[in-house]
Design an enzyme around this catalytic site. Structure first.
Site, short mmCIF file in Angstrom:
data_model
loop_
_atom_site.label_atom_id
_atom_site.label_comp_id
_atom_site.label_asym_id
_atom_site.label_seq_id
_atom_site.Cartn_x
_atom_site.Cartn_y
_atom_site.Cartn_z
N ASP A 127 0.78 -0.76 0.37
CA ASP A 127 0.01 -0.09 -0.28
C ASP A 127 0.50 0.97 -0.22
OD1 ASP A 127 -2.25 2.14 -0.68
OD2 ASP A 127 -2.66 1.06 1.98
N HIS A 174 -3.53 0.55 12.14
CA HIS A 174 -3.40 -0.51 11.53
C HIS A 174 -1.56 -0.87 11.70
CE1 HIS A 174 -4.29 1.70 7.64
NE2 HIS A 174 -2.78 1.43 7.67
N GLN A 197 -2.83 -5.83 5.87
CA GLN A 197 -2.83 -3.95 6.97
C GLN A 197 -4.24 -4.01 7.87
OE1 GLN A 197 -3.99 -1.42 3.45
NE2 GLN A 197 -2.28 -0.36 4.33
N ASP A 254 -2.52 9.07 9.95
CA ASP A 254 -3.77 7.66 8.97
C ASP A 254 -4.59 7.76 9.01
OD1 ASP A 254 -3.20 6.77 6.55
OD2 ASP A 254 -3.14 5.13 7.46
N GLU A 265 -6.17 13.04 9.18
CA GLU A 265 -6.53 12.83 7.37
C GLU A 265 -7.75 12.21 8.30
OE1 GLU A 265 -6.18 9.77 4.03
OE2 GLU A 265 -6.38 9.13 6.02
N ASP A 317 -3.90 9.57 -3.17
CA ASP A 317 -5.31 9.01 -3.17
C ASP A 317 -6.14 9.38 -3.56
OD1 ASP A 317 -4.75 6.76 -1.09
OD2 ASP A 317 -5.24 8.34 0.30
#
Ligand code: GLC
Ligand code: GLC
Length: 636
Positions: A147, A190, A257, A289, A331, A396
């Site tokens: 990721d 995570h 994750q 995050d 975020e 993203d």
């Protein structure tokens, strides 16, 4: 009920006792007086926030003691240079609200070949006026899909493909010397499935069983999945993944994750230790995050729950104790009300502005500024001491996170309109200039998001004559609407989509890679050549940077909407008195006019800070297609 002052004294005494147990010579430690002074202020906050989450536990005081010990250790490990920065920042206005603040973001490898390469490019960052650099997660990741670094195997080791821990520290120092704040992610929802905690959990190692959220069968996963959203349905349906032994584990994002279990206070404390270690590398802001997802409760969306806020404020209190100059960036790519809920001096001091981002693209597609103008009027104001991070696109996808109720008031049906925007940006709409790619197209729910670089979405790929003006218009709003503008490096040179990711099995399933191209040496070389696209776009960026830096009216975040009376022209006022600036942007490919009457309360004449053109407002004003004006507009 104890008087708060007594309560504070008791808490501080308790914390001191807990620390003294570890360190009998505490009082003699050079770092103690400053830490103790901060305990007086922040310990009650830490205690209250942790109590809201873990207060029912019999061992709550141990939980609190452990957190204070983590903070103390973090403070002891903080370098003299960072402590000096802490002291300096205490007496300055927040750096992120300055008109000189300009942000940039990059992948170390894609942009510069690694951390050493980023260090070599500091002069270029200065040329661009950058004062804030977000380097995408540089830590150790699993082989294969990771990721883009958001599956972290260890927060204490750098991915060897990018460099070493020493390179990262060196980069932080180089940047600080150049007046640039290093921003890194705190990926705390995570870890990667091969993180030491994850391995220990999967193996049933005592103390780690509850680090993640694991169920023996589908009963609980099925119950939760009735109400949670699917984030990456292309990779796995629902929010859980199956382990080789048949059990099910919570994985909001990818199956590799694993979501941490914050109901376990040891998880909070362990992540707090990682957070302070990252801060002590010389990181001045942490990008928190996936903030929305950290707390789960059955029967809810498992996003934006009150405990998530308590935990973030507890992390913030720890930062105040152990790394006082550190700030948090939220975020949260969620409903605008929820985005706002994370922003505050005691939670996240800065936040992505996903609403403005999405509505900029909306205005380009529709040529109407209605939704964007309404958002600036109603959803732009923030608490004192906080700021938006205004961006045009990130690493993203673009999701259409405007509020349906806002759209409804303007006669726009949210669901249908999102379908239109998706069609428009992935070039399934006749006449669209955009060349995006669908992301997580979910036929089951009708959800879809959009991938693409700024230039490809603005029409540069198909050589639309207005592409450059569109790129500069969007950035011109991000640079002037209040807060810190953030540029995805490469967009200032007009980098296009790169479909090469389809050849890489670790990336092919994730279309966000289309807008993460490796830096183009050719575009970089062309940046000073006005005959090239890169040159024209770069010159436009330089105008934005230079003008922003010399307009004190652009400081801070406050904005007053300015109604242009023309549905295609966005307007807002920034600053006050002699420093006031009027921003106008034409979102259509046709010239537009603004009536003289609209300017009746302003000066008769003005000059544009982007290029110096003079305008006589007594006659009204004409705007070329996609024109952006930053007019000096002193109060009269
Ligand atoms: C954030 C990141 C995104 C990542 C996700 C999971 O949303 O921006 O790139 O996929 O978190 O870490
Ligand atoms: C969702 C999440 C956001 C994440 C993104 C990645 O929008 O809300 O946190 O960055 O997915 O695509």
């Amino acid at each position: 009920m104890l008087h708060p002052q007594h309560q504070t004294r008791l808490l501080v005494a308790h914390a001191q006792a807990a620390l003294q147990q570890q360190q009998p010579q505490l009082q003699q430690h050079a770092g103690w007086p400053a830490f103790q002074a901060r305990l007086q202020v922040h310990l009650p906050v830490l205690a209250a926030e942790l109590h809201a989450v873990y207060g029912e536990r019999a061992d709550f005081l141990d939980v609190l003691g452990a957190a204070v010990l983590t903070a103390w250790q973090g403070w002891c490990e903080r370098s003299a240079a960072l402590r000096a920065l802490d002291a300096q920042r205490e007496h300055e206005p927040p750096w992120f609200t300055s008109e000189r603040a300009i942000g940039a973001v990059c992948y170390a490898d894609l942009w510069a070949g690694g951390l050493a390469g980023v260090r070599e490019r500091v002069p270029y960052l200065r040329e661009l006026g950058v004062t804030y650099l977000h380097v995408m997660p540089p830590f150790q990741v699993p082989e294969g899909p990771n990721d883009g670094g958001y599956a972290v195997s260890s927060y204490r080791e750098v991915n060897p493909r990018l460099g070493s821990m020493a390179d990262l520290r060196g980069l932080a120092e180089d940047l600080r010397r150049a007046g640039i704040s290093l921003v890194l992610d705190f990926v705390f929802n995570h870890t990667a499935s091969d993180h030491a905690w994850a391995r220990a959990c999967a193996a049933g190692q005592p103390g780690f069983e509850d680090f993640y959220i694991v169920y023996p069968d589908r009963a609980m996963p099925d119950a939760y999945e009735r109400t949670v959203r699917e984030i990456f349905p292309d990779e796995h349906a629902g929010a859980f993944s199956q382990l080789p032994d048949g059990r099910w584990i919570w994985t909001t994002f990818h199956s590799y994750q694993w979501d941490l279990n914050y109901a376990n206070p040891h998880v909070f404390n362990a992540m707090a230790g990682e957070m302070l270690a990252i801060a002590n590398l010389g990181v001045e802001a942490l990008r928190l995050d996936a903030v929305a997802f950290i707390w789960k409760r059955l029967g809810t969306s498992c996003e934006n729950l009150p405990e998530a806020h308590h935990l973030i404020r507890a992390f913030n209190a720890l930062a105040r104790l152990a790394a006082p100059s550190l700030v948090f960036k939220s975020e949260a790519i969620v409903h605008p009300d929820d985005v706002l809920s994370y922003i505050g001096p005691h939670e996240c001091q800065i936040s992505y502005n996903p609403l403005q981002m999405a509505l900029l693209w909306n205005s380009l597609a529709t040529r109407e500024v209605n939704l964007l103008q309404a958002a600036l009027s109603e959803r732009h104001a923030l608490p004192e001491g906080t700021a938006w991070v205004n961006y045009v696109r990130s690493h993203d996808d673009i999701g259409w996170t405007f509020a349906d109720e806002d759209a409804e008031r303007l006669g726009i049906r949210g669901h249908d309109h999102r379908q239109f925007l998706n069609r428009f940006y992935v070039n399934r709409h006749p006449g669209s200039f955009a060349r995006g790619v669908p992301f997580q197209d979910n036929p089951a729910t009708g959800d879809c998001r959009v991938s693409g670089t700024c230039a490809s979405l603005c029409g540069l790929e198909q050589r639309d004559v207005h592409a450059v003006a569109r790129i500069l218009l969007l950035h011109g709003v991000a640079f002037s609407s209040g807060g810190l503008p953030l540029v995805y490096l490469g967009d200032e040179l007009g980098q296009l989509n790169d479909h090469g990711y389809l050849q890489d099995p670790a990336r092919a399933g994730d279309s966000r890679w289309v807008h993460r191209p490796a830096a183009s040496a050719q575009r970089f070389a062309e940046r000073l050549d006005a005959a090239t696209d890169a040159g024209r776009i770069f010159a436009g960026f330089q105008r934005l940077v230079a003008a922003r830096q010399q307009l004190p009216g652009l400081r801070g975040g406050a904005l007053v909407p300015f109604h242009s009376g023309n549905p295609h022209v966005l307007g807002y006022l920034r600053g006050q008195g002699a420093e006031r600036v009027l921003v106008l942007g034409n979102f259509s490919e046709h010239p537009q006019r603004i009536d003289a009457a609209v300017f009746s309360a302003g000066p008769a004449q003005t000059a544009c800070a982007l290029g110096g053109t003079r305008h006589t407002l007594r006659d009204g004003l004409g705007l070329a297609p996609y024109a952006l004006l930053w007019l000096r507009y002193p109060e009269t």
